[in-house]
Scaffold this active site. Structure first.
Site, PDB file in Angstrom:
ATOM      1  N   ASP A  24      59.759  -4.621 -14.393  1.00 51.31           N
ATOM      2  CA  ASP A  24      60.735  -5.603 -14.890  1.00 51.31           C
ATOM      3  C   ASP A  24      61.061  -6.640 -13.813  1.00 51.31           C
ATOM      4  OD1 ASP A  24      61.566  -5.676 -17.460  1.00 51.31           O
ATOM      5  OD2 ASP A  24      63.238  -4.269 -17.236  1.00 51.31           O
ATOM      6  N   LYS A  37      57.972  -2.162 -26.936  1.00 49.93           N
ATOM      7  CA  LYS A  37      57.286  -2.170 -25.640  1.00 49.93           C
ATOM      8  C   LYS A  37      56.247  -1.046 -25.600  1.00 49.93           C
ATOM      9  CE  LYS A  37      61.251  -4.180 -23.315  1.00 49.93           C
ATOM     10  NZ  LYS A  37      62.445  -4.023 -22.507  1.00 49.93           N
ATOM     11  N   GLN A  73      65.570   0.690 -19.374  1.00 54.59           N
ATOM     12  CA  GLN A  73      66.070  -0.222 -20.413  1.00 54.59           C
ATOM     13  C   GLN A  73      67.568  -0.478 -20.222  1.00 54.59           C
ATOM     14  OE1 GLN A  73      64.224  -1.835 -22.797  1.00 54.59           O
ATOM     15  NE2 GLN A  73      66.100  -2.903 -23.376  1.00 54.59           N
TER      16      GLN A  73
END
Ligand code: NAP
Length: 288
Positions: free
Chosen positions: A117, A50, A94
């Site tokens: 997200d 990422k 994460q």
């Protein structure tokens, strides 16, 4: 019939290029804070990818690596700091977090306008109510693939297999927003193949390798495989690819289908979040 293979790598590359162009036009580069807790090898690889792709698109890498034994309060404080930091336009926590941490509470703490997200309850509520906001990356990536291959959505019957917060539910809502008729299946659905055979668009996100065989696919249907499983022969999905590609009209492979779209959509969300922030700053300047 041999299905058209939906090339997620190519679509993801074109999303990344368009994000890089948009970033270059912004007065200030967006900043993405990826937050990695501990050293789980899979999470470390995901976060590294990422970060690499963000930097390649011109997004600033504001990564935070925190010790595995960090406490709930200390991690909440880090999130609060990132929420308050004007150079951070996107925050990605994460998952999974170590078991001693309350993930849901920490995700809910992220500023929804920095929630790249798309997983905070406020982002989920915005999607459910049809308000603008940041959408979860994987289902948003599926929509991008469907659009890239001009799959008609309005009035089509879409069947989503899976009802997770991460994929199934937001996927169904995104399809509904585009006027598809949506059926959601789950582990208690009776006669799954029969329900799936009703689909013009079948999206498999159950996390069960090879769950969808040719008997579950109406000839000519578009089949999107979200599942990822590492087996002895490499990666595979929830769809029995060899069987289904002989029946479907179009199909995503695993790897190379939905997978590459997830990070591409994270980049797009990061730019979107940066624009939201710019607009909010302009609006507060105009109001004062
Ligand atoms: P999850 O949280 O485990 O949810 C799985 C869903 O599938 C649940 O709603 C479950 O039903 C349903 N399900 C399980 N077995 C089923 C069966 N036999 N028949 C019908 N439905 C069944 O998984 P997830 O996070 O949504 O992920 C799903 C898959 O996508 C996984 O393979 C994951 O690795 C993959 N994934 C890929 C990406 C990507 O970037 N490509 C991103 C995220 C996830 P119940 O609700 O009744 O339990």
């Amino acid at each position: 019939m041999t299905a058209t293979v939906i090339d997620g790598k190519a679509v993801a590359a074109s999303v990344r290029e368009s994000v890089a162009r948009e970033v270059a036009e912004l007065p200030v580069a967006p900043g993405l804070a990826t937050v990695l807790v501990g050293d789980d090898p899979a999470s470390s690889v995901y976060v590294r990818n990422k970060r690499r792709q963000c930097v390649a698109a011109g997004i600033r890498d504001l990564h935070r690596h925190l010790p595995a034994d960090i406490g709930q309060h200390a991690l909440a404080t880090v999130i609060d700091e990132l929420n308050a930091d004007p150079t951070v336009t996107g925050i990605l926590l994460q998952l999974p977090l170590p078991a001693h941490l309350d993930s849901a509470a920490l995700i809910a703490r992220i500023d929804p306008d920095k929630d790249v997200d798309g997983l905070t309850p406020i982002s989920a509520g915005r999607l459910a109510q049809g308000h603008p906001g940041l959408r979860p990356c994987t289902p948003a990536g599926v929509m991008e693939l469907l659009d890239a291959y001009r799959v008609p959505l309005e009035g089509s019957h879409a069947v989503v297999v899976g009802r997770s917060t991460l994929v199934g539910k937001p996927q169904a809502q995104l399809l509904l927003q585009r006027n598809a008729t949506v059926t959601i299946c789950h582990s208690r659905t009776r006669d799954l193949p029969a329900v799936c055979r009703e689909a013009d668009i079948l999206i498999a996100a159950a996390g069960v390798p090879g769950l969808i065989g040719s008997a579950a696919v109406w000839p000519g249907a578009t089949v999107i495989d979200v599942g990822i499983h590492r087996g002895a022969d490499g990666l595979c999905g929830d769809v029995d690819y060899e069987q289904v590609r002989g029946v479907a009209g179009a199909i995503t492979p695993v790897p190379g289908g939905v997978g590459p779209m997830t990070i591409a959509m994270l980049l797009r969300n990061t730019v979107h979040a940066a624009r939201l922030r710019m607009r909010a700053v302009e609006a507060s300047g105009a109001a004062s």
